[in-house]
Write a protein that holds these residues in place. Structure first.
Motif, PDB file in Angstrom:
ATOM      1  N   PHE A  80       0.850  -1.190   0.000  1.00 40.65           N
ATOM      2  CA  PHE A  80       0.000   0.000   0.000  1.00 40.65           C
ATOM      3  C   PHE A  80       0.886   1.242   0.000  1.00 40.65           C
ATOM      4  O   PHE A  80       1.721   1.408   0.888  1.00 40.65           O
ATOM      5  CB  PHE A  80      -0.931   0.002   1.209  1.00 40.65           C
ATOM      6  N   GLY A  81       0.704   2.089  -1.003  1.00 39.41           N
ATOM      7  CA  GLY A  81       1.508   3.293  -1.119  1.00 39.41           C
ATOM      8  C   GLY A  81       2.386   3.242  -2.351  1.00 39.41           C
ATOM      9  O   GLY A  81       3.359   2.471  -2.397  1.00 39.41           O
ATOM     10  N   ALA A  82       2.043   4.002  -3.372  1.00 33.10           N
ATOM     11  CA  ALA A  82       2.774   3.964  -4.650  1.00 33.10           C
ATOM     12  C   ALA A  82       3.976   4.901  -4.595  1.00 33.10           C
ATOM     13  O   ALA A  82       3.996   5.959  -5.234  1.00 33.10           O
ATOM     14  CB  ALA A  82       1.840   4.332  -5.792  1.00 33.10           C
ATOM     15  N   ILE A  83       4.996   4.510  -3.849  1.00 38.51           N
ATOM     16  CA  ILE A  83       6.199   5.333  -3.704  1.00 38.51           C
ATOM     17  C   ILE A  83       7.393   4.555  -4.239  1.00 38.51           C
ATOM     18  O   ILE A  83       7.280   3.365  -4.581  1.00 38.51           O
ATOM     19  CB  ILE A  83       6.425   5.733  -2.235  1.00 38.51           C
ATOM     20  N   ASP A  84       8.559   5.204  -4.318  1.00 44.74           N
ATOM     21  CA  ASP A  84       9.726   4.535  -4.882  1.00 44.74           C
ATOM     22  C   ASP A  84      10.153   3.328  -4.057  1.00 44.74           C
ATOM     23  O   ASP A  84      10.643   2.325  -4.597  1.00 44.74           O
ATOM     24  CB  ASP A  84      10.891   5.519  -5.041  1.00 44.74           C
TER      25      ASP A  84
ATOM     26  N   ARG B 229       1.542   1.547 -14.339  1.00 48.16           N
ATOM     27  CA  ARG B 229       2.364   0.410 -14.756  1.00 48.16           C
ATOM     28  C   ARG B 229       3.802   0.829 -15.003  1.00 48.16           C
ATOM     29  O   ARG B 229       4.751   0.074 -14.690  1.00 48.16           O
ATOM     30  CB  ARG B 229       1.761  -0.203 -16.020  1.00 48.16           C
ATOM     31  N   SER B 230       4.018   2.001 -15.535  1.00 41.90           N
ATOM     32  CA  SER B 230       5.381   2.439 -15.828  1.00 41.90           C
ATOM     33  C   SER B 230       6.207   2.589 -14.557  1.00 41.90           C
ATOM     34  O   SER B 230       7.427   2.390 -14.578  1.00 41.90           O
ATOM     35  CB  SER B 230       5.360   3.764 -16.600  1.00 41.90           C
ATOM     36  N   ARG B 231       5.575   2.921 -13.437  1.00 45.52           N
ATOM     37  CA  ARG B 231       6.313   3.083 -12.178  1.00 45.52           C
ATOM     38  C   ARG B 231       6.494   1.760 -11.450  1.00 45.52           C
ATOM     39  O   ARG B 231       7.388   1.629 -10.613  1.00 45.52           O
ATOM     40  CB  ARG B 231       5.587   4.084 -11.258  1.00 45.52           C
ATOM     41  N   PHE B 232       5.641   0.764 -11.775  1.00 49.23           N
ATOM     42  CA  PHE B 232       5.696  -0.520 -11.060  1.00 49.23           C
ATOM     43  C   PHE B 232       5.686  -1.677 -12.059  1.00 49.23           C
ATOM     44  O   PHE B 232       4.741  -2.467 -12.108  1.00 49.23           O
ATOM     45  CB  PHE B 232       4.530  -0.633 -10.070  1.00 49.23           C
ATOM     46  N   PRO B 233       6.734  -1.801 -12.855  1.00 55.15           N
ATOM     47  CA  PRO B 233       6.766  -2.854 -13.881  1.00 55.15           C
ATOM     48  C   PRO B 233       6.814  -4.270 -13.319  1.00 55.15           C
ATOM     49  O   PRO B 233       6.457  -5.229 -14.011  1.00 55.15           O
ATOM     50  CB  PRO B 233       8.035  -2.521 -14.675  1.00 55.15           C
TER      51      PRO B 233
END
Length: 395
Positions: A222-226, A254-258
């Motif tokens: 949970f949390g779309a961070i680096d 999708r580009s941030r989390f391939p």
């Protein structure tokens, strides 16, 4: 055996005979645990491993012998100080290995009669391999100790309770084996089970190795961070099915989390409410925002999942605990929370932090302490589940 199901299923479909050697018991610092397997086909091609190299040559020869004779065999490998140059595990452990020939090249059952036990076992094992290769939930139980002539006989149990094959004894033996296998299948565990003489009804106890094939355990981040991107990559390496969830569509892409299997745009607590989770599920809360993580953790800490961790400083953690108490959580529920998340590795980068989190998850799963092995007196391998299912002796 099911750990190399895809390759063995391909061999079976090609009609290639093979013998498969499976670790059925391990003690001490053995490198592989029950279920690990090495297989050899009639041409001498090998796949898999039972020891990481210590006894592979001897097990390879046992497989070739089983292909020649058509008979299963059970062997023990270990290291003894007085026999340092013999084939053994130089790490100091012992493993018991079951070798089973699997005929796939035709011939079939004898005309006019029931299939021989070896043919029935081969059919059951190839069905189990096919189920595992398709990613189905199933388990195979094989006899590793019991009456003469019973070694290696197999029974396949599916998620719906249906089964294929027979252990060849009284009906009560199959019925008890199915019940015990279903219990391990529900837990997603591979272990050994002893059925007492009364349950087996064949004059003596029977010991089974039960191998389970279940879908990959889930990790929900949970949390779309680096840090989440780095954690997703490490989690995939460890075999998790990874979902990244964030309420902000501009970040959950999708580009941030391939490396993620799924990317969900939703409020974390609402998404969690919609999921059916099991006891292997791992929840990692990296949201850094009370409006997200407090309602999420109130739900997460009441679920029967394997692990709940939350990112944040120690000050954030103390503030979060007070908010969770105000939301109604008790001290027992709060004790389940791993926060600040991860082990103390001195991590700073997202990749190092992901390694720290993954290390804590592995330690929690396997019963590790997280302390350096150098100079320690704790065992290297200490899996609570393994201890519960270990055979005393099958020699």
């Amino acid at each position: 055996m099911l750990d190399i199901a895809e390759e063995l299923h391909r061999w079976a479909r090609q009609g290639r005979d093979f013998a498969v050697a499976t670790v059925v018991a391990a003690d001490g610092s053995a490198p592989r645990q029950p279920g690990a397997a090495l297989a050899v086909d009639a041409d001498g091609t090998a796949v898999g491993s039972v020891s990481g190299g210590c006894v592979e040559g001897a097990v390879y020869e046992l497989c070739q012998e089983a292909l020649r004779t058509g008979e299963p065999a059970l062997e023990r490998f270990g290291y003894r100080d007085e026999d340092a140059f013999a084939v053994g595990l130089t790490c100091g452990g012992t493993i018991d290995v079951l070798v089973t020939p699997v005929r796939c090249g035709g011939g079939g059952p004898a005309a006019g009669g029931a299939a021989p036990a070896a043919d029935r076992t081969a059919g059951t094992l190839t069905a189990a391999l096919a189920a595992a290769a398709r990613g189905e939930t199933a388990a195979v139980a094989r006899i590793v100790r019991g009456p003469a002539g019973f070694l290696g006989r197999a029974l396949l149990v599916r998620a719906d309770g249906g089964h294929r094959g027979t252990l060849g004894g009284p009906p009560a033996l199959d019925a008890t084996a199915v019940e015990e296998t279903r219990a391990l299948l529900d837990a997603g565990r591979t272990a050994t089970v002893e059925i007492g003489a009364d349950g087996a009804q064949c004059g003596e106890p029977v010991v089974l190795l039960v191998e389970t094939s279940v879908p990959a355990p889930r990790m929900i981040v949970f949390g779309a961070i680096d840090f989440a991107a780095a954690l997703a990559k490490v989690a995939k390496f460890l075999g998790y099915h990874v979902t990244v969830c964030d309420a902000r569509p501009v970040f959950a892409t999708r580009s941030r989390f391939p490396d993620a299997d799924e990317i969900v745009v939703d409020w974390p607590h609402r998404y969690l409410d919609s999921q059916e989770l099991d006891a292997r599920t791992v929840l990692c809360v990296l949201t850094h925002d009370a409006k997200f993580d407090v309602p999420l953790l109130v739900r997460a800490l009441r679920l029967p999942v394997a692990y709940v961790g939350a990112m944040g400083s120690r000050r954030t953690h103390l503030d979060r605990l007070e908010r969770l108490r105000e939301a109604g959580l008790g001290e027992r529920e709060l004790h389940r929370l791993r926060s600040p998340i991860g082990l103390d590795l001195g991590a700073r980068t997202p990749e190092e932090t992901a390694l720290s989190i993954a290390a804590e998850i592995v330690a929690d799963r396997r019963g590790g302490t997280g302390t350096p092995l150098t100079g320690a007196h704790t065992p290297i391998h200490h899996d609570p589940a393994r201890r519960a299912g270990r055979i005393g002796s099958v020699a």
